[in-house]
Design a protein around this motif. Sequence first.
Motif, mmCIF file in Angstrom:
data_model
loop_
_atom_site.group_PDB
_atom_site.id
_atom_site.type_symbol
_atom_site.label_atom_id
_atom_site.label_comp_id
_atom_site.label_asym_id
_atom_site.label_seq_id
_atom_site.Cartn_x
_atom_site.Cartn_y
_atom_site.Cartn_z
ATOM 1 N N SER A 164 19.672 12.389 -15.890
ATOM 2 C CA SER A 164 19.105 13.214 -16.948
ATOM 3 C C SER A 164 19.752 14.581 -17.044
ATOM 4 C CB SER A 164 17.600 13.394 -16.699
ATOM 5 O OG SER A 164 17.035 14.148 -17.727
ATOM 6 N N ASN A 165 20.261 14.883 -18.249
ATOM 7 C CA ASN A 165 20.642 16.256 -18.524
ATOM 8 C C ASN A 165 19.374 17.081 -18.616
ATOM 9 O OD1 ASN A 165 23.565 16.258 -18.795
ATOM 10 N ND2 ASN A 165 23.247 14.990 -20.599
ATOM 11 N N PHE A 166 19.484 18.363 -18.370
ATOM 12 C CA PHE A 166 18.316 19.228 -18.375
ATOM 13 C C PHE A 166 18.090 19.813 -19.771
ATOM 14 C CE2 PHE A 166 18.769 20.276 -13.560
ATOM 15 C CZ PHE A 166 18.456 18.961 -13.267
ATOM 16 N N TYR A 167 17.932 18.927 -20.740
ATOM 17 C CA TYR A 167 17.519 19.376 -22.054
ATOM 18 C C TYR A 167 16.405 18.474 -22.551
ATOM 19 C CZ TYR A 167 20.911 16.084 -24.209
ATOM 20 O OH TYR A 167 21.626 14.982 -24.597
ATOM 21 N N THR A 168 15.542 19.063 -23.361
ATOM 22 C CA THR A 168 14.257 18.462 -23.703
ATOM 23 C C THR A 168 14.358 17.042 -24.266
ATOM 24 O OG1 THR A 168 13.427 20.687 -24.052
ATOM 25 C CG2 THR A 168 12.085 18.903 -24.914
ATOM 26 N N PRO A 169 15.248 16.733 -25.210
ATOM 27 C CA PRO A 169 15.265 15.352 -25.728
ATOM 28 C C PRO A 169 15.507 14.298 -24.637
ATOM 29 C CG PRO A 169 16.520 16.782 -27.171
ATOM 30 C CD PRO A 169 16.175 17.595 -25.948
ATOM 31 N N THR A 170 16.328 14.619 -23.667
ATOM 32 C CA THR A 170 16.577 13.673 -22.582
ATOM 33 C C THR A 170 15.376 13.581 -21.660
ATOM 34 O OG1 THR A 170 18.947 14.084 -22.639
ATOM 35 C CG2 THR A 170 18.079 13.161 -20.624
ATOM 36 N N LEU A 171 14.786 14.723 -21.343
ATOM 37 C CA LEU A 171 13.657 14.723 -20.416
ATOM 38 C C LEU A 171 12.411 14.091 -21.019
ATOM 39 C CD1 LEU A 171 14.136 18.304 -18.967
ATOM 40 C CD2 LEU A 171 14.590 16.155 -17.788
ATOM 41 N N ASP A 172 12.188 14.291 -22.322
ATOM 42 C CA ASP A 172 10.951 13.831 -22.943
ATOM 43 C C ASP A 172 11.083 12.514 -23.702
ATOM 44 O OD1 ASP A 172 9.805 16.119 -21.966
ATOM 45 O OD2 ASP A 172 9.733 17.150 -23.895
ATOM 46 N N GLY A 173 12.291 12.189 -24.171
ATOM 47 C CA GLY A 173 12.385 11.051 -25.062
ATOM 48 C C GLY A 173 13.334 9.953 -24.656
ATOM 49 N N ALA A 174 13.885 10.014 -23.483
ATOM 50 C CA ALA A 174 14.834 8.993 -23.038
ATOM 51 C C ALA A 174 14.337 8.371 -21.747
ATOM 52 C CB ALA A 174 16.225 9.603 -22.832
ATOM 53 N N ARG A 175 14.901 7.276 -21.404
ATOM 54 C CA ARG A 175 14.598 6.634 -20.124
ATOM 55 C C ARG A 175 15.761 6.897 -19.191
ATOM 56 N NH1 ARG A 175 10.734 7.473 -21.937
ATOM 57 N NH2 ARG A 175 9.202 6.082 -22.870
ATOM 58 N N GLU A 176 15.560 7.832 -18.308
ATOM 59 C CA GLU A 176 16.564 8.235 -17.331
ATOM 60 C C GLU A 176 16.071 7.837 -15.951
ATOM 61 O OE1 GLU A 176 19.428 9.572 -18.281
ATOM 62 O OE2 GLU A 176 18.959 10.133 -20.337
ATOM 63 N N LEU A 177 16.905 8.065 -14.965
ATOM 64 C CA LEU A 177 16.474 7.805 -13.607
ATOM 65 C C LEU A 177 16.951 8.922 -12.709
ATOM 66 C CD1 LEU A 177 19.031 6.699 -11.652
ATOM 67 C CD2 LEU A 177 18.902 4.875 -13.316
ATOM 68 N N GLY A 178 16.305 9.032 -11.577
ATOM 69 C CA GLY A 178 16.686 10.046 -10.605
ATOM 70 C C GLY A 178 16.070 9.718 -9.263
ATOM 71 N N VAL A 179 16.716 10.185 -8.234
ATOM 72 C CA VAL A 179 16.204 9.985 -6.884
ATOM 73 C C VAL A 179 16.209 11.326 -6.158
ATOM 74 C CG1 VAL A 179 16.904 7.565 -6.697
ATOM 75 C CG2 VAL A 179 18.467 9.346 -5.952
ATOM 76 N N ILE A 180 15.302 11.454 -5.217
ATOM 77 C CA ILE A 180 15.274 12.612 -4.327
ATOM 78 C C ILE A 180 15.856 12.157 -2.995
ATOM 79 C CG2 ILE A 180 13.819 14.300 -3.138
ATOM 80 C CD1 ILE A 180 13.799 14.642 -6.184
ATOM 81 N N VAL A 181 16.881 12.866 -2.557
ATOM 82 C CA VAL A 181 17.556 12.562 -1.298
ATOM 83 C C VAL A 181 17.144 13.613 -0.282
ATOM 84 C CG1 VAL A 181 19.808 12.358 -0.174
ATOM 85 C CG2 VAL A 181 19.509 11.548 -2.531
ATOM 86 N N GLN A 182 16.796 13.167 0.928
ATOM 87 C CA GLN A 182 16.437 14.098 1.985
ATOM 88 C C GLN A 182 17.340 13.940 3.210
ATOM 89 O OE1 GLN A 182 12.172 13.233 2.259
ATOM 90 N NE2 GLN A 182 11.788 15.111 1.135
ATOM 91 N N ASN A 183 18.384 13.153 3.092
ATOM 92 C CA ASN A 183 19.339 12.966 4.180
ATOM 93 C C ASN A 183 20.239 14.200 4.236
ATOM 94 O OD1 ASN A 183 22.031 12.271 5.298
ATOM 95 N ND2 ASN A 183 21.061 10.288 5.669
#
Length: 118
Positions: free
Chosen positions: A82-101
Motif C-alpha cells: 500500500s502506498n500511503f495515500y487515501t485511495p489506496t488505503l481506503d478503497g483498494a485491497r492491499e496487503l502488509g505484514v509486520i516483521v519483528q525479526n
Amino acid sequence: IDVYQQSVQDEGLTNALVGAARAGVKVRVLMMPFPFGPKSDPNIPNQKQMREAGIEVGLATHLYIHAKLMIVDGQKMYVGSSNFYTPTLDGARELGVIVQNTDQIKRVQEVFQGDWKR
C-alpha cells in the motif's frame, strides 16, 4: 521512524508522522520526486508539512522507490503493497505484514541508510 514510500498523501498518516516528530521522535521519509509523472507531484504539500515539523524528507533520484515500508524503533517493520495515500488505503485491497525479526530489520535499515546517504 524510517519510511520508504513512493507516495505520502494520506492526511492521517502524515499527521501521525508529524505528531511523532513533534514529540521528539526522529522521522526520516525517503521517497521519489514526481512518482506518477513529470507534470505534477501531489506529494509536495505533505512533504512541506512534514519538513515544517522537523521530519527529514529525502528525494531519491538515483533509484526508483517502489517500496512501501516503515521501521519503528528498529523493532517493528511494516512491509506491504500500500502506498500511503487515501485511495489506496481506503478503497483498494492491499496487503502488509509486520516483521519483528531484528536481523531482517537491521538488514533493511542498512539498505535504507545507504540509500539515504546517496
